[in-house]
Design an enzyme around this catalytic site. Structure first.
Site: not given
Length: 332
Positions: A130, A154, A158
């Site tokens: 991402s 997050y 990633k």
């Protein structure tokens, strides 16, 4: 060819499954078995064919031994790892976010690497990373040399996945390729947990002629990619020859860099006017509305693509038969 897709019943996963069954990876019919994993099936199943004898669905956590071991009892050739907990949800449920996005991903990669030791063949792994790895303190322009500085869990998850996948690749146990994907449009109404949800909401409200209050300003700029183009890029990553790939095995595919106002203008050209006002939320604008121009030259040279024009993006995002704009009378 045995292919595994995690997150197979999600917004991107469903479309990827349909494309794999129709076109294969390098040619139609080269996928002999398609192994699908998600927490549950049926929610977003539109577009993916039912009853194809090549499909095996397993409902459950992709990282659990009871799921992994049956799936990997025979060699898997290609893996598309799409499953994750969305960023906003991972912030509110940090322990679960860590378990799914970080520890789950590492468990999957480790089990796939074990397969290479057992069978002497490294699986090709396409990892849906991402743009969240870049954080929210972005330079005026970005390219393949821009450092990753995640500011939410997050993004950290990633980035860890990218690094571990590259390390397993260096050791010859996996053949990894990571794509730093932007917000993909236009997600369905039931999608939740995404801070970038406004990007899809604008498309849906314009198409339906419904009123919408946007949580970022008209001048907010973001990176836009349709689901169809995302699938193109995931499949392209799987097709790339190992020869000549850079050691990091990470690409940020080309995107359209557009303001919300430009998107709204294109939607009005296509569907006519709709009621829209703005109530910017600072954290959403900071993370998703201040994205600068982005050109990853390595990705361009490797053959990854964006949607073309803004009007093509609208057509692709809403999966319309024609991407040419047409006028419809304004809606009250």
């Amino acid at each position: 060819m045995r292919v595994l897709v995690t997150g197979a019943d999600g917004f991107v996963g469903t479309a990827l499954v349909a494309r794999l069954l129709r076109d294969g990876i390098t040619r139609a019919g080269d996928v002999s078995e398609l192994l699908l994993v998600d927490r549950q099936f049926g929610g977003l199943r539109s577009g993916a064919p039912h009853g194809d004898v090549r499909m095996t669905e397993l409902a459950g956590d992709f990282s659990r031994p009871e799921i992994l071991e049956p799936l990997l009892s025979k060699t898997v050739d290609v893996v598309f790892h799409l499953a994750s907990m969305p960023g906003a949800q991972a912030e509110t449920e940090p322990a679960e976010g860590d378990r799914v996005n970080m520890w789950g991903t590492l468990a999957l990669f480790e089990r796939l690497a074990k397969q290479a030791t057992e069978h002497g063949r490294a699986a090709r792994v396409v990892f849906a990373s991402s743009v969240a790895v870049y954080g929210d303190s972005l330079p005026a322009t970005m390219d393949e040399h821009t450092a990753a500085r995640p500011t939410i869990s997050y993004g950290t998850h990633k980035l860890i996945g990218e690094l571990v996948l590259a390390d397993w690749t260096r050791r010859g146990k996996l053949d990894g390729r990571s794509l730093r994907l932007p917000g993909i449009v236009a997600r369905p109404e039931r999608s939740s947990g995404h801070g970038s949800a406004f990007m899809s909401q604008i498309f849906r409200m314009a198409r339906q002629g419904q009123a919408y209050t946007c949580p970022v300003s008209p001048s907010a700029t973001a990176w836009w990619m349709s689901r169809g183009r995302c699938i193109d890029n995931l499949l392209h990553a799987a097709r790339l020859s190992q020869e000549g790939l850079h050691a990091g095995r990470v690409w940020t595919p080309p995107v359209l860099h557009l303001s919300v106002e430009e998107i709204v203008d294109a939607l009005v050209r296509r569907f006519g006017s709709f009621e829209l006002d703005y109530a910017p939320l600072d954290w959403i604008e900071r993370v998703f509305g201040r994205q600068p121009p982005l050109i990853d030259h390595r990705a361009v040279e490797a053959g990854f693509r964006h949607d073309g024009t803004i009007d093509e993006l609208v057509g692709n995002a809403l999966e319309l038969e024609s991407v040419q704009p047409r006028h419809r009378p304004g809606l009250a």
